[in-house]
Structures are given as C-alpha cells and as structure tokens.
Design a protein around this motif. Structure first.
Motif, PDB file in Angstrom:
ATOM      1  N   GLY A  41      15.650   4.482  -2.184  1.00 58.10           N
ATOM      2  CA  GLY A  41      16.294   4.812  -3.452  1.00 58.10           C
ATOM      3  C   GLY A  41      15.818   3.916  -4.585  1.00 58.10           C
ATOM      4  O   GLY A  41      15.602   4.380  -5.718  1.00 58.10           O
ATOM      5  N   MET A  42      15.625   2.643  -4.285  1.00 52.88           N
ATOM      6  CA  MET A  42      15.166   1.694  -5.298  1.00 52.88           C
ATOM      7  C   MET A  42      13.750   2.028  -5.764  1.00 52.88           C
ATOM      8  O   MET A  42      13.465   2.034  -6.970  1.00 52.88           O
ATOM      9  N   VAL A  43      12.865   2.315  -4.819  1.00 51.95           N
ATOM     10  CA  VAL A  43      11.485   2.637  -5.183  1.00 51.95           C
ATOM     11  C   VAL A  43      11.438   3.932  -5.987  1.00 51.95           C
ATOM     12  O   VAL A  43      10.716   4.040  -6.980  1.00 51.95           O
ATOM     13  N   GLN A  44      12.228   4.913  -5.582  1.00 54.20           N
ATOM     14  CA  GLN A  44      12.256   6.178  -6.315  1.00 54.20           C
ATOM     15  C   GLN A  44      12.755   5.975  -7.743  1.00 54.20           C
ATOM     16  O   GLN A  44      12.162   6.483  -8.708  1.00 54.20           O
ATOM     17  N   THR A  45      13.835   5.223  -7.898  1.00 52.10           N
ATOM     18  CA  THR A  45      14.396   4.992  -9.231  1.00 52.10           C
ATOM     19  C   THR A  45      13.443   4.172 -10.099  1.00 52.10           C
ATOM     20  O   THR A  45      13.239   4.471 -11.281  1.00 52.10           O
ATOM     21  N   ALA A  46      12.844   3.143  -9.501  1.00 52.71           N
ATOM     22  CA  ALA A  46      11.876   2.336 -10.244  1.00 52.71           C
ATOM     23  C   ALA A  46      10.658   3.174 -10.630  1.00 52.71           C
ATOM     24  O   ALA A  46      10.103   3.014 -11.732  1.00 52.71           O
ATOM     25  N   GLY A  66       6.327  -6.236  -8.133  1.00 52.16           N
ATOM     26  CA  GLY A  66       7.747  -6.514  -8.333  1.00 52.16           C
ATOM     27  C   GLY A  66       8.612  -5.928  -7.236  1.00 52.16           C
ATOM     28  O   GLY A  66       9.531  -6.588  -6.721  1.00 52.16           O
ATOM     29  N   LEU A  67       8.320  -4.685  -6.848  1.00 54.54           N
ATOM     30  CA  LEU A  67       9.095  -4.049  -5.783  1.00 54.54           C
ATOM     31  C   LEU A  67       8.837  -4.720  -4.436  1.00 54.54           C
ATOM     32  O   LEU A  67       9.770  -4.951  -3.661  1.00 54.54           O
ATOM     33  N   ALA A  68       7.573  -5.045  -4.161  1.00 51.66           N
ATOM     34  CA  ALA A  68       7.255  -5.699  -2.880  1.00 51.66           C
ATOM     35  C   ALA A  68       7.942  -7.056  -2.786  1.00 51.66           C
ATOM     36  O   ALA A  68       8.494  -7.413  -1.734  1.00 51.66           O
ATOM     37  N   ASP A  69       7.937  -7.819  -3.872  1.00 52.16           N
ATOM     38  CA  ASP A  69       8.594  -9.127  -3.853  1.00 52.16           C
ATOM     39  C   ASP A  69      10.097  -8.976  -3.617  1.00 52.16           C
ATOM     40  O   ASP A  69      10.697  -9.748  -2.857  1.00 52.16           O
ATOM     41  N   LEU A  70      10.694  -7.996  -4.283  1.00 45.16           N
ATOM     42  CA  LEU A  70      12.136  -7.803  -4.121  1.00 45.16           C
ATOM     43  C   LEU A  70      12.481  -7.386  -2.697  1.00 45.16           C
ATOM     44  O   LEU A  70      13.426  -7.898  -2.093  1.00 45.16           O
ATOM     45  N   SER A 104       0.827  -1.209   0.000  1.00 47.68           N
ATOM     46  CA  SER A 104       0.000   0.000   0.000  1.00 47.68           C
ATOM     47  C   SER A 104       0.863   1.262   0.000  1.00 47.68           C
ATOM     48  O   SER A 104       0.490   2.278  -0.598  1.00 47.68           O
ATOM     49  N   THR A 105       2.028   1.195   0.643  1.00 45.03           N
ATOM     50  CA  THR A 105       2.923   2.355   0.662  1.00 45.03           C
ATOM     51  C   THR A 105       3.497   2.610  -0.726  1.00 45.03           C
ATOM     52  O   THR A 105       3.530   3.756  -1.194  1.00 45.03           O
ATOM     53  N   ILE A 106       3.960   1.555  -1.384  1.00 52.19           N
ATOM     54  CA  ILE A 106       4.497   1.706  -2.742  1.00 52.19           C
ATOM     55  C   ILE A 106       3.398   2.181  -3.684  1.00 52.19           C
ATOM     56  O   ILE A 106       3.616   3.067  -4.530  1.00 52.19           O
ATOM     57  N   GLU A 107       2.205   1.612  -3.545  1.00 50.36           N
ATOM     58  CA  GLU A 107       1.068   2.017  -4.374  1.00 50.36           C
ATOM     59  C   GLU A 107       0.764   3.504  -4.197  1.00 50.36           C
ATOM     60  O   GLU A 107       0.533   4.231  -5.172  1.00 50.36           O
TER      61      GLU A 107
END
Length: 219
Positions: free
Chosen positions: A171-176, A195-199, A98-101
């Motif tokens: 940093g990964m979430v921002q770049t993705a 994909g990000l949550a799994d990683l 939910s945060t990434i979303e």
C-alpha cells in the motif's frame, strides 16, 4: 438487460473462437487510452478498432467486461515483473530496490493506462475494483511469505507481523507511486526508490521486537 446478458454469452464464445480479434480490440483500447488519457471514451475505442460501440460491447459483454479484460491484461504483466525481480538471487536490499524500480518504471511508462485502471475503471465498475484489489492483496500476501521464508518469521506472532507488513508495504509503495507520478518532473525516480527502500528495510526492522529477525534486512 436481456440483450446485455445475451451479448455477454456471445462475447465469451466469440473470444474463445477468435482470441486474435479480442487481442486486437484490447490493443486498440490501449492505443486510445495511451493517447487520450484515462477519460478515453468507449466510442473512441470502437472507432480506433473500426467497429461500432455495440459490436465492441458484444465482444466483451459490456463496458465492465472490457474494463476487466484490460485490467487482467495489464496487471498480469505488472505482477509478473514484480515477482521476477523479488525472486532474483541477491540481498534483500538489492531485490527490494529492483522491485520498486520495476513497479515505478512500469506505471510511469504506462501512465494513462495505470490511471485508467486504478482510478477511472475501478471507480466506475465494482467488478474491476474487486479485481484490482484482489491483485494487490495477492502481491501483499506473496511479499509476506517471502519475509517469512527469508527472515525466519515462523512463530505465530512473527507470521502475523509479516502479513501486516506485506500489506502495509504494498500500500505504501502504491501510494508513493501515485504521488511520484504527479511530481516526476521534480523528483528523480531513483530518489523515490531509495526513500522507499530505506523506509522498508530500516524503518520496519527498527520496530521488531526480536533483533535477530531483521539483521537479514540490512544486507
């Protein structure tokens, strides 16, 4: 230079006397940037507000002052949304998704503003770049502290790992997210979230030395 300095002081005093006027000018800037993209000019923003460019600068001191005001206005909303999602009750996986979303939805809904602040304004103005970097570091630190509390990462080595991971994840979430904005027509947002949550939840635990620490991340 003297005139600019005097303008800065007047802008700060004027902002305290009439916050509604300052808010109206920032809303005019928002409209122009959303309409014209990250290359929107100060002249266009002034015209949208119905004033001259010198008067616009007088309210904020200079262009840097306007950039920083816009950065504070929008990053505060973004950070509040992220904090709210990650502090919800529920499994780490649900909260992470939910945060990434929330992050991806916010930057895609405000695409021109995001690119204006993260790329143009940060590249042009050192103070804005510093403000944005401070915001990103703050989110990273908060994420690390959640990891420490939720996963019991209390030892010195574990705490260090949590802070490394916190900064790496943000940093990964921002770049993705930057990449996805250029491919949103081809890649569904849900695929990026998954994909990000799994990683984050399966990849990082795999490198942990203590298996007990990361069972929580598999909820």
């Amino acid at each position: 230079m003297t005139g600019a300095g005097a303008g800065t002081g007047g802008a700060q005093a004027g902002s305290r006397r009439d916050p509604g006027r300052r808010r109206a000018l920032l809303e005019a800037a928002d409209r122009v940037i959303q309409r014209e993209g990250p290359e929107a000019s100060m002249a266009a923003i002034a015209a949208e507000a119905g004033i001259s460019k010198p008067i616009l600068y007088r309210h904020f001191g200079d262009k840097s002052g306007l950039y920083q005001a816009l950065a504070e206005r929008h990053t505060r909303k973004l950070v509040e949304g992220i904090r709210e999602e990650f502090s919800r009750v529920g499994s780490v996986r649900a909260r992470t998704r939910s945060t990434i979303e929330t992050y991806l939805a916010t930057i895609s809904a405000n695409l021109h503003l995001y690119r204006f602040l993260m790329h143009r304004a940060s590249a042009e103005d050192a103070a804005t770049h510093s403000a944005m970097s401070t915001m990103i570091r703050g989110v990273s630190r908060e994420l690390a502290e959640v990891m420490i509390a939720d996963a019991g990462m209390t030892g010195p080595a574990e705490r260090t790992r949590a802070y490394v991971w916190g900064h790496a994840v943000v940093g990964m979430v921002q770049t993705a997210g930057d990449w996805w904005l250029d491919h949103a027509d081809e890649v569904p947002r849900e695929a990026v979230v998954d994909g990000l949550a799994d990683l984050i939840l399966d990849g990082l635990p795999a490198v942990a030395a203590e298996g007990r620490v990361l069972e929580l991340f598999r909820e």
